[in-house]
Structures are given as structure tokens and as C-alpha cells.
Design an enzyme around this catalytic site. Structure first.
Site, PDB file in Angstrom:
ATOM      1  N   LYS A 193       0.527  13.934   2.958  1.00 55.92           N
ATOM      2  CA  LYS A 193      -0.266  12.770   2.405  1.00 55.92           C
ATOM      3  C   LYS A 193      -1.397  13.176   1.589  1.00 55.92           C
ATOM      4  O   LYS A 193      -2.325  14.086   2.304  1.00 55.92           O
ATOM      5  CB  LYS A 193      -0.739  11.558   3.439  1.00 55.92           C
ATOM      6  CG  LYS A 193      -1.475  10.909   2.863  1.00 55.92           C
ATOM      7  CD  LYS A 193      -1.861   9.772   4.092  1.00 55.92           C
ATOM      8  CE  LYS A 193      -2.738   8.671   3.591  1.00 55.92           C
ATOM      9  NZ  LYS A 193      -3.091   7.717   4.532  1.00 55.92           N
ATOM     10  N   LYS A 246       3.782  11.287   0.692  1.00 55.18           N
ATOM     11  CA  LYS A 246       3.115  10.250   0.000  1.00 55.18           C
ATOM     12  C   LYS A 246       2.014  10.784  -0.931  1.00 55.18           C
ATOM     13  O   LYS A 246       1.216  11.659  -0.460  1.00 55.18           O
ATOM     14  CB  LYS A 246       2.456   9.291   1.253  1.00 55.18           C
ATOM     15  CG  LYS A 246       1.677   8.175   0.715  1.00 55.18           C
ATOM     16  CD  LYS A 246       1.214   7.578   2.125  1.00 55.18           C
ATOM     17  CE  LYS A 246       0.246   6.592   1.659  1.00 55.18           C
ATOM     18  NZ  LYS A 246      -0.869   6.437   2.640  1.00 55.18           N
TER      19      LYS A 246
HETATM   20  C1  PBG Z   1      -4.079   4.061   6.076  1.00 47.61           C
HETATM   21  C2  PBG Z   1      -3.125   3.905   4.864  1.00 47.61           C
HETATM   22  C3  PBG Z   1      -3.337   4.126   3.581  1.00 47.61           C
HETATM   23  C4  PBG Z   1      -2.234   3.822   2.990  1.00 47.61           C
HETATM   24  C5  PBG Z   1      -1.222   3.793   3.972  1.00 47.61           C
HETATM   25  N1  PBG Z   1      -1.927   3.891   5.039  1.00 47.61           N
HETATM   26  C6  PBG Z   1      -4.743   4.350   2.868  1.00 47.61           C
HETATM   27  C7  PBG Z   1      -5.500   5.197   2.736  1.00 47.61           C
HETATM   28  O1  PBG Z   1      -5.086   6.433   3.180  1.00 47.61           O
HETATM   29  O2  PBG Z   1      -6.351   5.396   2.012  1.00 47.61           O
HETATM   30  C8  PBG Z   1      -1.931   3.763   1.340  1.00 47.61           C
HETATM   31  C9  PBG Z   1      -0.872   2.726   1.054  1.00 47.61           C
HETATM   32  C10 PBG Z   1      -0.761   2.428  -0.336  1.00 47.61           C
HETATM   33  O3  PBG Z   1      -1.584   2.954  -1.158  1.00 47.61           O
HETATM   34  O4  PBG Z   1      -0.103   1.603  -0.503  1.00 47.61           O
HETATM   35  N2  PBG Z   1      -4.801   5.179   6.174  1.00 47.61           N
END
Ligand code: PBG
Length: 325
Positions: A193, A246
Site C-alpha cells: 500500500k 493498492k
Molecule cells: C484506511 C484506508 C484508506 C483507504 C482504504 N483504507 C485510506 C488511507 O489509507 O488513507 C483508501 C481507499 C480509497 O482511496 O478508495 N486506512
């Protein structure tokens, strides 16, 4: 003079016979936002077509999913109350826990419920963990993440998906679930991520932008193409059942590289910013939304995704239905 590739493309029937990348309804996971309160269905301003629902309004969404054949949901909660330690994230009366109970009570096992395990929507500072002198304290956070995951399992989650990016969270969550009789619950790890600006609209939707600083000390650096494999390996060793990459489209190179090295089910997340960009252009009439979305999602499959999390899941399901007619 026709070359072989061209000859093999010359007939529509033949093209179809040679197609080897396919998208099906079973590949899709739909993220939903649940908020406290009653009779609420609020459009997310930066994500037209996506809503925050109060629990009593969920049935209309769920009926729609059922009709279209979307069975896998990823739940996000927006609490009323935030504090330093995100306590609403792990209480049995937290918004996600109540939503899980509601869906299980009313729909049994018709849906596969996946929950995002993180703290950023629940902490007053908006970071994904517990702070110690303005820094996220990794090991203290692990205890909280384990409590959150356990409370989700107790409320009816079928899969837990930690997205916080703390080191050791898969192992900590696995141990807690196992100790409490939930060894059958899989972990879908947000393993790769990146610290990405493509999450912008989500932070609007979930009201989870950090109040100071950024997430670069725990999310990954997109200017480094080596660390992803280490993240995947450690999550696998710790017991992850699914590996996620992601964001989606800008990171298909990474997804493909992971695919070549491991055989666990791979999940890709077409995140909020990707959705909003396509949606905005579509609303302007600048692009053919259906064709662009289907082409993009097929690219995820070609790159190696087994499952795709997308805010377009319902539209895709409807388009796939149309195509079959
Ligand atoms: C929670 C989380 C996030 C997303 C999924 N789980 C936000 C982040 O990490 O800031 C992003 C999902 C999206 O942008 O559709 N931490």
C-alpha cells in the site's frame, strides 16, 4: 501483407475464441460507507454516485447488490465520536460492528462481509495508529488492531482486511483471532500500500485525513521499486490469506510482479481517486464511461488480479448483465 497476429484478429468470432482474459461478477468487491444516525443517504461530494448510508437505509443498497449479483462487500465505518485511541473502532456498539450484526441478522450468509481494519477514521488526529509524541507507535497500535479485528469477527465479519501498514499486524491479528476461536476467518492484507494521493476522495468520504503530517512513515514510497516484495513476503510469513496491492491502475506493474512470484489470491484496489477521475470525465461527457471502466478493469485482470475492489462494482455488474442479453 497480413502478419499472423493480424490474421488471427480478422474475424469477430475468432477474436472472441482467442480471448483469454475475462472479467466476471465473482471478481468484484464493492466498498460501502456506513455512518451513524438515521435515515441518511448522503452523496459523497468528491465521489458522485457513492453514498454514506445509515444502517436503517442499508437495505435499499443491499437489495440493489443482490439484484445485480454483487455479493462481496468491503465495509468502512464513519463514527460520530473520535478520540486519541479510536475507541469506537473496537467497541461492540461501533458503527461497523452494528452494521455487520444488522446485515447478518437480516441477510444471513447472502453477502461476504469484509471489514477494513484501521484506525484513521476513528482517531481524532486521523492517523492509522496510536501516537507517541506525534509519531505512530507501531507496537502499541498492534494491540489495538487486534482488538478491532476481533470485534469485527465477533460481530459477523467473514474476512478482516488490515489497511494500517504497521509492521507485524498480520501476525498479531492472526494470533488474536486464533486464540478466540476465529481461526477460520481469513486475513486479506493490504500488503503493498503506497502513500498515495489517489486516496484523497476517500479521506473526504471517511473524514479521515491526518490532522498533521502524512502517512509516509508507514505507507510505502512509490519511488522505490524494491520494498514491495519484502512487504509481501512478511505478510505471507505472518499468515496472510490474500495479498492486496493498492492503488490500482498506476500500480499494475507492481501487481504483475507480485503475481509472478506468489500464488496466493491477489487483490487489487481501484481507489477513490481513480473512481473520481473517471467519473468526473464521464460527467463532462468527455469519455465513454462504460467502455473506459470495462477496459480498465480488464487491465487489472490482465495484470494478474484475482479480485478487484471497485466503487464501480454495481455499474459493472449492470453492464455485464446488459452484455449477456
Ligand atoms: C484506511 C484506508 C484508506 C483507504 C482504504 N483504507 C485510506 C488511507 O489509507 O488513507 C483508501 C481507499 C480509497 O482511496 O478508495 N486506512
Amino acid at each position: 501483407m497480413f502478419q499472423r497476429t493480424r490474421r488471427l484478429r480478422s474475424s469477430a468470432i475468432l477474436r472472441e475464441m482467442l480471448q483469454n482474459v475475462h472479467l466476471s461478477l465473482q471478481d468484484l468487491i464493492y466498498p460501502i460507507f456506513v455512518e451513524e444516525g438515521e435515515n441518511k443517504k448522503e452523496e459523497i461530494s468528491s465521489m458522485p454516485g457513492q453514498y454514506r448510508y445509515s444502517i436503517d437505509r442499508l437495505p435499499e443498497l443491499l437489495e440493489n447488490c443482490r439484484e445485480l449479483g454483487i455479493k462481496a462487500l468491503l465495509l468502512f465505518g464513519i463514527p460520530n465520536h473520535k478520540d486519541e485511541v479510536g475507541s469506537e473502532a473496537y467497541h461492540s456498539h461501533g458503527i461497523v460492528q452494528k452494521a455487520l450484526q444488522f446485515i447478518k441478522e437480516n441477510y444471513g450468509d447472502q453477502f461476504l462481509l469484509i471489514t477494513d481494519v484501521c484506525m484513521c477514521e476513528y482517531t481524532s488526529h486521523g492517523h492509522c495508529g496510536i501516537l507517541h509524541e506525534k509519531e505512530v507507535d507501531n507496537d502499541t497500535t498492534l494491540q489495538f488492531l487486534s482488538k478491532i479485528a476481533l470485534s469485527h469477527a465477533q460481530a459477523g465479519a467473514d474476512i478482516v482486511a488490515p489497511s494500517d501498514m504497521m509492521d507485524g499486524r498480520v501476525q498479531a491479528i492472526r494470533a488474536t483471532l486464533d486464540e478466540n476461536g476465529f481461526s477460520y476467518i481469513p486475513i486479506m492484507a493490504y500488503s503493498v500500500k503506497y502513500a498515495s494521493s489517489f486516496y484523497g476522495p476517500f479521506r473526504d468520504a471517511a473524514d479521515s485525513a491526518p490532522s498533521f503530517g502524512d502517512r509516509k512513515s508507514y505507507q510505502m514510497d512509490f519511488q522505490n521499486d524494491k520494498e514491495f516484495y519484502q512487504e509481501v513476503l512478511s505478510d505471507m510469513e505472518e499468515g496472510a490469506d490474500f495479498i492486496m496491492v493498492k492503488p490500482g491502475m498506476p500500480y499494475l506493474d507492481v501487481l504483475h510482479a507480485v503475481k509472478e512470484r506468489i500464488s496466493l489470491p491477489l487483490v487489487s484496489y481501484q481507489v477513490s481517486g481513480e473512481y473520481s477521475m473517471i467519473k468526473a470525465a464521464a460527467l463532462q461527457g468527455w469519455i465513454d464511461e462504460k467502455k473506459i471502466v470495462l477496459e480498465s478493469i480488464l487491465a487489472f485482470k490482465r495484470a494478474g488480479a484475482d479480485l478487484i475492489i471497485t466503487y464501480y462494482a454495481l455499474e459493472i455488474a449492470a453492464w455485464l448483465k446488459e452484455n449477456r442479453k
